[in-house]
Design a protein around this motif. Structure first.
Motif, PDB file in Angstrom:
ATOM      1  N   PRO A 208      14.970  27.322  13.087  1.00  0.00           N
ATOM      2  CA  PRO A 208      15.832  27.778  14.181  1.00  0.00           C
ATOM      3  C   PRO A 208      17.280  28.015  13.776  1.00  0.00           C
ATOM      4  CG  PRO A 208      14.471  25.921  14.883  1.00  0.00           C
ATOM      5  CD  PRO A 208      14.339  26.021  13.395  1.00  0.00           C
ATOM      6  N   GLN A 209      17.681  27.525  12.595  1.00  0.00           N
ATOM      7  CA  GLN A 209      19.082  27.604  12.189  1.00  0.00           C
ATOM      8  C   GLN A 209      19.381  28.742  11.214  1.00  0.00           C
ATOM      9  OE1 GLN A 209      21.237  25.549  13.633  1.00  0.00           O
ATOM     10  NE2 GLN A 209      19.564  24.486  14.701  1.00  0.00           N
ATOM     11  N   ILE A 210      18.359  29.288  10.581  1.00  0.00           N
ATOM     12  CA  ILE A 210      18.612  30.245   9.494  1.00  0.00           C
ATOM     13  C   ILE A 210      18.285  31.669   9.926  1.00  0.00           C
ATOM     14  CG2 ILE A 210      18.279  28.515   7.696  1.00  0.00           C
ATOM     15  CD1 ILE A 210      15.473  29.556   7.252  1.00  0.00           C
ATOM     16  N   GLY A 211      18.936  32.617   9.251  1.00  0.00           N
ATOM     17  CA  GLY A 211      18.684  34.030   9.528  1.00  0.00           C
ATOM     18  C   GLY A 211      19.222  34.503  10.854  1.00  0.00           C
ATOM     19  N   ARG A 212      20.170  33.787  11.435  1.00  0.00           N
ATOM     20  CA  ARG A 212      20.659  34.123  12.776  1.00  0.00           C
ATOM     21  C   ARG A 212      21.734  35.197  12.760  1.00  0.00           C
ATOM     22  NH1 ARG A 212      17.061  33.010  16.621  1.00  0.00           N
ATOM     23  NH2 ARG A 212      16.185  30.930  16.358  1.00  0.00           N
ATOM     24  N   THR A 213      22.688  35.105  11.868  1.00  0.00           N
ATOM     25  CA  THR A 213      23.762  36.095  11.817  1.00  0.00           C
ATOM     26  C   THR A 213      23.579  37.075  10.666  1.00  0.00           C
ATOM     27  OG1 THR A 213      25.152  34.613  10.498  1.00  0.00           O
ATOM     28  CG2 THR A 213      25.395  34.525  12.899  1.00  0.00           C
ATOM     29  N   ARG A 214      22.787  36.698   9.695  1.00  0.00           N
ATOM     30  CA  ARG A 214      22.394  37.572   8.584  1.00  0.00           C
ATOM     31  C   ARG A 214      21.074  37.049   8.054  1.00  0.00           C
ATOM     32  NH1 ARG A 214      25.808  35.555   3.318  1.00  0.00           N
ATOM     33  NH2 ARG A 214      26.068  33.379   3.946  1.00  0.00           N
ATOM     34  N   PRO A 215      20.243  37.893   7.448  1.00  0.00           N
ATOM     35  CA  PRO A 215      18.966  37.410   6.928  1.00  0.00           C
ATOM     36  C   PRO A 215      19.173  36.335   5.860  1.00  0.00           C
ATOM     37  CG  PRO A 215      18.941  39.796   7.119  1.00  0.00           C
ATOM     38  CD  PRO A 215      20.359  39.364   7.354  1.00  0.00           C
ATOM     39  N   THR A 216      18.199  35.432   5.770  1.00  0.00           N
ATOM     40  CA  THR A 216      18.268  34.308   4.834  1.00  0.00           C
ATOM     41  C   THR A 216      17.040  34.285   3.943  1.00  0.00           C
ATOM     42  OG1 THR A 216      19.571  32.934   6.341  1.00  0.00           O
ATOM     43  CG2 THR A 216      18.338  31.791   4.620  1.00  0.00           C
ATOM     44  N   PHE A 217      17.272  34.199   2.631  1.00  0.00           N
ATOM     45  CA  PHE A 217      16.200  33.907   1.685  1.00  0.00           C
ATOM     46  C   PHE A 217      16.133  32.394   1.504  1.00  0.00           C
ATOM     47  CE2 PHE A 217      17.468  38.198   0.091  1.00  0.00           C
ATOM     48  CZ  PHE A 217      16.252  38.841   0.219  1.00  0.00           C
ATOM     49  N   LEU A 218      14.997  31.799   1.836  1.00  0.00           N
ATOM     50  CA  LEU A 218      14.777  30.377   1.613  1.00  0.00           C
ATOM     51  C   LEU A 218      13.983  30.253   0.308  1.00  0.00           C
ATOM     52  CD1 LEU A 218      15.330  27.642   2.990  1.00  0.00           C
ATOM     53  CD2 LEU A 218      13.079  27.823   4.057  1.00  0.00           C
ATOM     54  N   THR A 219      14.615  29.723  -0.734  1.00  0.00           N
ATOM     55  CA  THR A 219      14.094  29.835  -2.094  1.00  0.00           C
ATOM     56  C   THR A 219      13.726  28.474  -2.689  1.00  0.00           C
ATOM     57  OG1 THR A 219      16.179  29.563  -3.330  1.00  0.00           O
ATOM     58  CG2 THR A 219      15.756  31.724  -2.351  1.00  0.00           C
ATOM     59  N   HIS A 220      13.031  28.534  -3.843  1.00  0.00           N
ATOM     60  CA  HIS A 220      12.742  27.355  -4.661  1.00  0.00           C
ATOM     61  C   HIS A 220      12.046  26.264  -3.845  1.00  0.00           C
ATOM     62  CE1 HIS A 220      15.717  29.563  -7.008  1.00  0.00           C
ATOM     63  NE2 HIS A 220      15.195  28.970  -8.072  1.00  0.00           N
ATOM     64  N   TRP A 221      10.794  26.554  -3.490  1.00  0.00           N
ATOM     65  CA  TRP A 221       9.997  25.654  -2.675  1.00  0.00           C
ATOM     66  C   TRP A 221       9.466  24.502  -3.516  1.00  0.00           C
ATOM     67  CZ3 TRP A 221       7.941  26.656   2.508  1.00  0.00           C
ATOM     68  CH2 TRP A 221       8.666  27.669   3.159  1.00  0.00           C
ATOM     69  N   PRO A 222       9.201  23.350  -2.885  1.00  0.00           N
ATOM     70  CA  PRO A 222       8.615  22.238  -3.640  1.00  0.00           C
ATOM     71  C   PRO A 222       7.346  22.667  -4.369  1.00  0.00           C
ATOM     72  CG  PRO A 222       9.263  21.518  -1.446  1.00  0.00           C
ATOM     73  CD  PRO A 222       9.424  23.009  -1.464  1.00  0.00           C
ATOM     74  N   ALA A 223       7.121  22.095  -5.534  1.00  0.00           N
ATOM     75  CA  ALA A 223       5.991  22.511  -6.365  1.00  0.00           C
ATOM     76  C   ALA A 223       4.667  22.384  -5.634  1.00  0.00           C
ATOM     77  CB  ALA A 223       5.965  21.695  -7.652  1.00  0.00           C
ATOM     78  N   ALA A 224       4.562  21.450  -4.700  1.00  0.00           N
ATOM     79  CA  ALA A 224       3.325  21.311  -3.920  1.00  0.00           C
ATOM     80  C   ALA A 224       3.044  22.543  -3.078  1.00  0.00           C
ATOM     81  CB  ALA A 224       3.410  20.076  -3.024  1.00  0.00           C
ATOM     82  N   GLN A 225       4.073  23.363  -2.829  1.00  0.00           N
ATOM     83  CA  GLN A 225       3.937  24.601  -2.053  1.00  0.00           C
ATOM     84  C   GLN A 225       4.040  25.836  -2.942  1.00  0.00           C
ATOM     85  OE1 GLN A 225       3.104  24.433   1.155  1.00  0.00           O
ATOM     86  NE2 GLN A 225       3.054  22.223   0.810  1.00  0.00           N
ATOM     87  N   ALA A 226       3.678  25.697  -4.195  1.00  0.00           N
ATOM     88  CA  ALA A 226       3.824  26.803  -5.148  1.00  0.00           C
ATOM     89  C   ALA A 226       2.883  27.959  -4.858  1.00  0.00           C
ATOM     90  CB  ALA A 226       3.596  26.303  -6.575  1.00  0.00           C
ATOM     91  N   ALA A 227       1.669  27.658  -4.339  1.00  0.00           N
ATOM     92  CA  ALA A 227       0.657  28.694  -4.069  1.00  0.00           C
ATOM     93  C   ALA A 227       0.361  29.474  -5.347  1.00  0.00           C
ATOM     94  CB  ALA A 227       1.094  29.591  -2.927  1.00  0.00           C
ATOM     95  N   LEU A 228       0.710  30.771  -5.398  1.00  0.00           N
ATOM     96  CA  LEU A 228       0.421  31.594  -6.570  1.00  0.00           C
ATOM     97  C   LEU A 228       1.681  31.876  -7.392  1.00  0.00           C
ATOM     98  CD1 LEU A 228      -1.943  32.318  -4.403  1.00  0.00           C
ATOM     99  CD2 LEU A 228      -2.405  34.202  -5.960  1.00  0.00           C
ATOM    100  N   SER A 229       2.699  31.021  -7.259  1.00  0.00           N
ATOM    101  CA  SER A 229       3.964  31.248  -7.969  1.00  0.00           C
ATOM    102  C   SER A 229       4.110  30.312  -9.163  1.00  0.00           C
ATOM    103  CB  SER A 229       5.146  31.040  -7.016  1.00  0.00           C
ATOM    104  OG  SER A 229       5.158  29.732  -6.490  1.00  0.00           O
ATOM    105  N   ARG A 230       4.968  30.719 -10.094  1.00  0.00           N
ATOM    106  CA  ARG A 230       5.296  29.893 -11.252  1.00  0.00           C
ATOM    107  C   ARG A 230       6.195  28.735 -10.839  1.00  0.00           C
ATOM    108  NH1 ARG A 230       8.947  32.501 -14.556  1.00  0.00           N
ATOM    109  NH2 ARG A 230       8.546  30.931 -16.152  1.00  0.00           N
ATOM    110  N   ARG A 231       6.079  27.628 -11.558  1.00  0.00           N
ATOM    111  CA  ARG A 231       7.080  26.578 -11.417  1.00  0.00           C
ATOM    112  C   ARG A 231       8.353  27.023 -12.123  1.00  0.00           C
ATOM    113  NH1 ARG A 231       4.880  20.528 -11.026  1.00  0.00           N
ATOM    114  NH2 ARG A 231       2.789  20.916 -10.201  1.00  0.00           N
ATOM    115  N   ASP A 232       9.468  26.504 -11.654  1.00  0.00           N
ATOM    116  CA  ASP A 232      10.757  26.826 -12.252  1.00  0.00           C
ATOM    117  C   ASP A 232      10.880  26.095 -13.589  1.00  0.00           C
ATOM    118  OD1 ASP A 232      13.383  27.272 -12.938  1.00  0.00           O
ATOM    119  OD2 ASP A 232      14.202  26.724 -10.988  1.00  0.00           O
ATOM    120  N   PRO A 233      11.017  26.811 -14.712  1.00  0.00           N
ATOM    121  CA  PRO A 233      11.149  26.119 -16.003  1.00  0.00           C
ATOM    122  C   PRO A 233      12.356  25.183 -16.040  1.00  0.00           C
ATOM    123  CG  PRO A 233      10.750  28.470 -16.324  1.00  0.00           C
ATOM    124  CD  PRO A 233      11.023  28.275 -14.869  1.00  0.00           C
ATOM    125  N   ALA A 234      13.395  25.490 -15.267  1.00  0.00           N
ATOM    126  CA  ALA A 234      14.589  24.653 -15.253  1.00  0.00           C
ATOM    127  C   ALA A 234      14.413  23.394 -14.410  1.00  0.00           C
ATOM    128  CB  ALA A 234      15.783  25.461 -14.735  1.00  0.00           C
TER     129      ALA A 234
END
Length: 327
Positions: A208-234
């Motif tokens: 409810p708080q994000i993307g209200r005045t401008r779009p928001t990219f919510l990035t770097h999800w916990p590894a448990a929610q990786a789905a088909l994405s790579r883990r961050d090497p860093a």
């Protein structure tokens, strides 16, 4: 109200939707993408835990039958095309998710997906910003306020969002549901696992708080929610994934794609086990063709964007049904 009168009443909105389709194809054509079409009825519709699929039967000329499912996304097929060609591809596809119906959900809807070889997550976010500016007006006037599409989009990690809006150190707490509930000062519900609590806090306190005045990219999800994405090497605690929000609406889900077939198989098997606990009838074989071809895919990022939701934003409609020709 009849379908004829409903269409006549909504025709200006439907014309705007058609313009957006043309603008979408022009955007990707100008960037060298190849438009592709993939099968809708497939032997394996994906390994999503909570999605329910439509089932059908393929009748062969010899009288035999095979079970098919209407896909929930063209992702697997499009990645196979990238693996075979190395080309950037896009598709405007119909997808199906059974049992879904609300102002923002429909059992059948349009998904825009694109996959760009050699792109990392940051460059895909740049391109996604450009796409929204090519298809939406510079600002969107909504009941909740104005969304500035021309302004730089916000880029916020999931950990930053939990710190800002929930007041917890999500990555420091780890996957301890009780500890997360205590830090968030919320009771842990009966049978509520860490993932359930994570999404409850995301839905109630962050979205409810994000993307209200401008779009928001919510990035770097916990590894448990990786789905088909790579883990961050860093930081292997997080995955290279983002979701895009605007006006309180989740528009898109994107990955810096995993190409390790062994790790992907392990994730699929874990997801399958969890899905069958919830829905024993949602059972199909693993997509062995996809897993066999996955190592051939070059480094790549891909995104799935709900085209109907984008059209809703463009015209200020409150429901998906307002920008669909027939419901």
């Amino acid at each position: 109200m009849t379908d004829i009168s409903r269409i006549a009443e909504r025709l200006p909105l439907l014309r705007r939707r058609a313009q957006m389709l043309r603008a979408t194809r022009a955007f990707f054509d100008a960037r060298g993408y190849l438009e592709v079409e993939t099968p809708y009825a497939v032997p394996t519709p994906g390994e999503e835990v909570h999605l329910r699929c439509f089932r059908t039967v393929l009748e062969r000329p010899d009288g035999g039958e095979e079970t098919r499912f209407l896909h929930t996304s063209p992702e697997f097929a499009m990645k196979r095309i990238v693996a075979a060609t190395g080309l950037p591809v896009f598709q405007l596809a119909r997808v199906w998710r059974n049992g879904e119906a609300s102002a923002l959900h429909a059992p059948e809807f349009s998904m825009l997906e694109w996959y760009r070889p050699q792109a990392d997550l940051a460059s895909l976010m740049d391109e996604t910003e450009e796409f929204l500016r090519a298809t939406l007006p510079p600002r969107l006037e909504r009941a909740e306020g104005t969304i500035e599409i021309d302004a730089p989009f916000e880029r916020l990690t999931v950990a930053e969002a939990f710190a800002r809006y929930v007041g917890v150190d999500l990555l420091g707490i780890g996957d301890d549901a009780s500890a997360l509930a205590a830090a968030a000062e919320t009771p842990l519900r009966a049978g509520e696992a860490w993932e359930d609590l994570f999404f409850r806090l995301l839905l109630e306190r962050i979205e409810p708080q994000i993307g209200r005045t401008r779009p928001t990219f919510l990035t770097h999800w916990p590894a448990a929610q990786a789905a088909l994405s790579r883990r961050d090497p860093a930081d292997p605690r997080v995955a290279l994934r983002f979701e895009l929000y605007a006006g309180g609406i989740e528009l898109a889900n994107a990955f810096e794609e995993l190409t390790d077939a062994r790790e992907q198989r392990a994730r699929f098997e874990a997801d399958r086990q969890r899905r069958l606990e919830f829905s024993p009838d949602q059972n199909w074989p693993l997509d062995e063709v996809f897993l066999a071809e996955l190592p051939n895919m070059p480094p790549c990022s891909g995104i799935a964007l709900g085209f109907d939701r984008l059209a809703m934003l463009a015209v200020g409609a409150p429901r998906l049904s307002d920008i669909m020709w027939l419901n």
